[in-house]
Design a protein around this motif. Structure first.
Motif, PDB file in Angstrom:
ATOM      1  N   LEU A  13     -36.786 -10.780  23.648  1.00 26.63           N
ATOM      2  CA  LEU A  13     -37.241 -11.928  23.841  1.00 26.63           C
ATOM      3  C   LEU A  13     -36.108 -12.444  24.406  1.00 26.63           C
ATOM      4  CD1 LEU A  13     -38.943 -14.598  23.534  1.00 26.63           C
ATOM      5  CD2 LEU A  13     -37.767 -14.987  21.514  1.00 26.63           C
ATOM      6  N   LYS A  14     -36.209 -13.181  25.737  1.00 27.67           N
ATOM      7  CA  LYS A  14     -35.077 -13.678  26.438  1.00 27.67           C
ATOM      8  C   LYS A  14     -34.333 -14.887  25.789  1.00 27.67           C
ATOM      9  CE  LYS A  14     -32.962 -12.969  30.737  1.00 27.67           C
ATOM     10  NZ  LYS A  14     -32.296 -11.547  30.882  1.00 27.67           N
ATOM     11  N   ASP A  15     -33.514 -14.736  24.984  1.00 26.15           N
ATOM     12  CA  ASP A  15     -33.052 -15.646  24.168  1.00 26.15           C
ATOM     13  C   ASP A  15     -31.418 -16.021  24.690  1.00 26.15           C
ATOM     14  OD1 ASP A  15     -30.986 -13.989  23.058  1.00 26.15           O
ATOM     15  OD2 ASP A  15     -32.055 -13.495  21.582  1.00 26.15           O
ATOM     16  N   ALA A  16     -30.958 -17.141  23.979  1.00 24.48           N
ATOM     17  CA  ALA A  16     -29.724 -17.564  24.315  1.00 24.48           C
ATOM     18  C   ALA A  16     -28.366 -16.619  24.355  1.00 24.48           C
ATOM     19  CB  ALA A  16     -29.255 -18.746  23.724  1.00 24.48           C
ATOM     20  N   SER A  17     -28.672 -15.581  23.744  1.00 24.63           N
ATOM     21  CA  SER A  17     -27.564 -14.663  23.587  1.00 24.63           C
ATOM     22  C   SER A  17     -27.356 -13.781  24.946  1.00 24.63           C
ATOM     23  CB  SER A  17     -27.485 -13.763  22.282  1.00 24.63           C
ATOM     24  OG  SER A  17     -28.685 -12.856  22.575  1.00 24.63           O
ATOM     25  N   MET A  18     -28.378 -13.670  25.728  1.00 25.88           N
ATOM     26  CA  MET A  18     -28.583 -13.009  26.841  1.00 25.88           C
ATOM     27  C   MET A  18     -28.332 -13.958  28.055  1.00 25.88           C
ATOM     28  SD  MET A  18     -31.534 -10.733  25.856  1.00 25.88           S
ATOM     29  CE  MET A  18     -31.687  -9.722  24.441  1.00 25.88           C
ATOM     30  N   THR A  19     -27.739 -13.195  29.063  1.00 31.91           N
ATOM     31  CA  THR A  19     -27.831 -13.912  30.541  1.00 31.91           C
ATOM     32  C   THR A  19     -29.177 -14.424  30.913  1.00 31.91           C
ATOM     33  OG1 THR A  19     -27.331 -13.846  32.748  1.00 31.91           O
ATOM     34  CG2 THR A  19     -28.096 -11.819  31.845  1.00 31.91           C
ATOM     35  N   ASN A  20     -29.199 -15.835  31.329  1.00 32.94           N
ATOM     36  CA  ASN A  20     -30.586 -16.645  31.652  1.00 32.94           C
ATOM     37  C   ASN A  20     -30.570 -16.622  33.135  1.00 32.94           C
ATOM     38  OD1 ASN A  20     -28.419 -18.422  32.160  1.00 32.94           O
ATOM     39  ND2 ASN A  20     -29.441 -20.000  30.852  1.00 32.94           N
ATOM     40  N   HIS A  21     -29.715 -15.909  33.693  1.00 36.60           N
ATOM     41  CA  HIS A  21     -29.897 -15.866  35.439  1.00 36.60           C
ATOM     42  C   HIS A  21     -30.364 -14.263  35.770  1.00 36.60           C
ATOM     43  CE1 HIS A  21     -27.799 -19.599  34.988  1.00 36.60           C
ATOM     44  NE2 HIS A  21     -28.071 -19.704  36.203  1.00 36.60           N
ATOM     45  N   ARG A  22     -30.870 -13.391  35.015  1.00 36.41           N
ATOM     46  CA  ARG A  22     -30.930 -12.239  35.583  1.00 36.41           C
ATOM     47  C   ARG A  22     -32.121 -11.376  34.611  1.00 36.41           C
ATOM     48  NH1 ARG A  22     -26.737  -8.034  38.247  1.00 36.41           N
ATOM     49  NH2 ARG A  22     -28.620  -6.607  39.226  1.00 36.41           N
ATOM     50  N   ILE A  23     -32.924 -10.730  35.213  1.00 39.16           N
ATOM     51  CA  ILE A  23     -33.530  -9.469  34.522  1.00 39.16           C
ATOM     52  C   ILE A  23     -33.330  -8.560  35.197  1.00 39.16           C
ATOM     53  CG2 ILE A  23     -36.085  -8.660  33.996  1.00 39.16           C
ATOM     54  CD1 ILE A  23     -37.047 -11.609  33.703  1.00 39.16           C
ATOM     55  N   ARG A  24     -32.655  -7.488  34.575  1.00 35.62           N
ATOM     56  CA  ARG A  24     -31.948  -6.291  35.319  1.00 35.62           C
ATOM     57  C   ARG A  24     -32.864  -5.004  35.304  1.00 35.62           C
ATOM     58  NH1 ARG A  24     -25.842  -3.720  34.506  1.00 35.62           N
ATOM     59  NH2 ARG A  24     -25.845  -2.649  36.492  1.00 35.62           N
ATOM     60  N   VAL A  25     -32.968  -4.172  36.535  1.00 36.00           N
ATOM     61  CA  VAL A  25     -33.626  -3.018  36.302  1.00 36.00           C
ATOM     62  C   VAL A  25     -32.806  -2.079  37.293  1.00 36.00           C
ATOM     63  CG1 VAL A  25     -36.109  -3.464  35.925  1.00 36.00           C
ATOM     64  CG2 VAL A  25     -35.162  -3.497  38.055  1.00 36.00           C
ATOM     65  N   ARG A  26     -32.720  -0.851  36.861  1.00 29.63           N
ATOM     66  CA  ARG A  26     -31.761  -0.075  37.787  1.00 29.63           C
ATOM     67  C   ARG A  26     -32.347   1.675  37.474  1.00 29.63           C
ATOM     68  NH1 ARG A  26     -27.117   1.632  34.827  1.00 29.63           N
ATOM     69  NH2 ARG A  26     -27.302   0.757  32.506  1.00 29.63           N
ATOM     70  N   VAL A  27     -31.990   2.325  38.394  1.00 28.37           N
ATOM     71  CA  VAL A  27     -32.044   3.679  38.188  1.00 28.37           C
ATOM     72  C   VAL A  27     -31.876   4.555  36.917  1.00 28.37           C
ATOM     73  CG1 VAL A  27     -32.383   6.043  39.244  1.00 28.37           C
ATOM     74  CG2 VAL A  27     -32.882   3.953  40.766  1.00 28.37           C
ATOM     75  N   GLU A  28     -30.718   4.115  36.677  1.00 29.39           N
ATOM     76  CA  GLU A  28     -29.876   4.620  35.524  1.00 29.39           C
ATOM     77  C   GLU A  28     -30.237   4.192  34.344  1.00 29.39           C
ATOM     78  OE1 GLU A  28     -28.574   3.064  38.125  1.00 29.39           O
ATOM     79  OE2 GLU A  28     -27.718   4.838  39.318  1.00 29.39           O
ATOM     80  N   GLY A  29     -31.033   2.973  34.392  1.00 27.70           N
ATOM     81  CA  GLY A  29     -31.449   2.268  33.156  1.00 27.70           C
ATOM     82  C   GLY A  29     -33.032   2.157  33.049  1.00 27.70           C
ATOM     83  N   CYS A  30     -33.600   1.374  33.202  1.00 29.70           N
ATOM     84  CA  CYS A  30     -35.012   0.957  33.281  1.00 29.70           C
ATOM     85  C   CYS A  30     -35.514   0.615  34.676  1.00 29.70           C
ATOM     86  CB  CYS A  30     -35.635  -0.062  32.318  1.00 29.70           C
ATOM     87  SG  CYS A  30     -35.116   0.106  30.622  1.00 29.70           S
ATOM     88  N   THR A  31     -36.780   1.254  35.221  1.00 31.60           N
ATOM     89  CA  THR A  31     -36.816   1.115  36.553  1.00 31.60           C
ATOM     90  C   THR A  31     -38.053   0.179  36.678  1.00 31.60           C
ATOM     91  OG1 THR A  31     -38.529   2.788  36.574  1.00 31.60           O
ATOM     92  CG2 THR A  31     -36.386   3.578  36.823  1.00 31.60           C
ATOM     93  N   ALA A  32     -38.641  -0.511  35.806  1.00 28.98           N
ATOM     94  CA  ALA A  32     -39.646  -1.122  35.844  1.00 28.98           C
ATOM     95  C   ALA A  32     -39.769  -2.206  34.837  1.00 28.98           C
ATOM     96  CB  ALA A  32     -41.023  -0.696  35.910  1.00 28.98           C
ATOM     97  N   TYR A  33     -40.347  -3.533  35.140  1.00 26.40           N
ATOM     98  CA  TYR A  33     -40.373  -4.729  34.057  1.00 26.40           C
ATOM     99  C   TYR A  33     -41.421  -5.463  34.352  1.00 26.40           C
ATOM    100  CZ  TYR A  33     -38.377  -8.077  37.352  1.00 26.40           C
ATOM    101  OH  TYR A  33     -38.227  -9.056  38.161  1.00 26.40           O
TER     102      TYR A  33
END
Length: 209
Positions: A162-182
């Motif tokens: 859940l995108k809560d206040a403890s996380m950045t509220n300006h980005r949903i990040r994907v990358r090859v070295e992490g997760c590639t889809a969302y």
């Protein structure tokens, strides 16, 4: 008599100017069949230009990320100061989001828009490094339900949060070295069926100061 005549002509003119000024402040013309309420702005002549969105009368309203990618606007709620945009397409064969090459969805840090805390984000095709983060990557995560129902990204590690206040509220990040889809679900109810999920990314805006 002359001052009186001047006032007779001047007062309607002032009313007309005031009405035109109010019209432009209140909002922009419709885009297709969607209203464009203030402060959202589709051009420099209406709304507040800090709240820029884009109008294509064939495609409809769209929101452009800081990386220049276009996301269609599904709905606007002026009472909650929110709008919902479509999540990126997930390529079925590769399990990659269409915005993977720019690292996912991103807003400028000084943007009046932010990603609301009502978004439940599902991440797919993740590396094992993601297990170090406080996400739900268990077999009971709802991302598994998505994989099974949609028949995509199966057999890989997936997580949800859940995108809560403890996380950045300006980005949903994907990358090859992490997760590639969302993908993202707005206001998801626990235990609800996938048919009732409201797929989208809800953005909240701060009222003009």
């Amino acid at each position: 008599m002359k001052p009186t005549l001047i006032m007779v002509y001047l007062i309607p003119l002032l009313i007309l100017i005031s009405f035109a000024h109010s019209f432009f402040l209140d909002g922009c013309p419709k885009c297709g069949d969607m209203d464009v309420p203030f402060p959202l702005s589709t051009n420099d002549m209406c709304g507040n230009i800090k709240y820029k969105i884009h109008c294509n009368n064939t495609i409809g309203l769209g929101f452009v990320s800081s990386d220049g990618l276009y996301y269609k606007i599904i709905s606007i709620n002026t009472f909650a100061n929110t709008l919902v945009i479509t999540p990126p397409i997930i390529e079925k064969d590769t399990c990659q989001s269409s915005d993977l090459n720019v690292g996912g969805f991103r807003l400028e840090d000084n943007s009046p828009f932010s990603i609301s805390s009502r978004n439940t984000v599902l991440l797919f095709n993740c590396s094992k490094n993601i297990l170090l983060s406080p996400l739900n990557c268990s077999s009971s995560s709802i991302c598994r339900q998505f994989e099974e129902e949609k028949g995509m990204c199966t057999g890989s590690l997936c997580c949800s949060f859940l995108k809560d206040a403890s996380m950045t509220n300006h980005r949903i990040r994907v990358r090859v070295e992490g997760c590639t889809a969302y993908t993202s679900i707005v206001d998801m109810k626990p235990g609800s069926s996938i048919d009732s999920w409201n797929f989208g990314i809800e953005l909240k805006w701060l009222p003009p100061s």
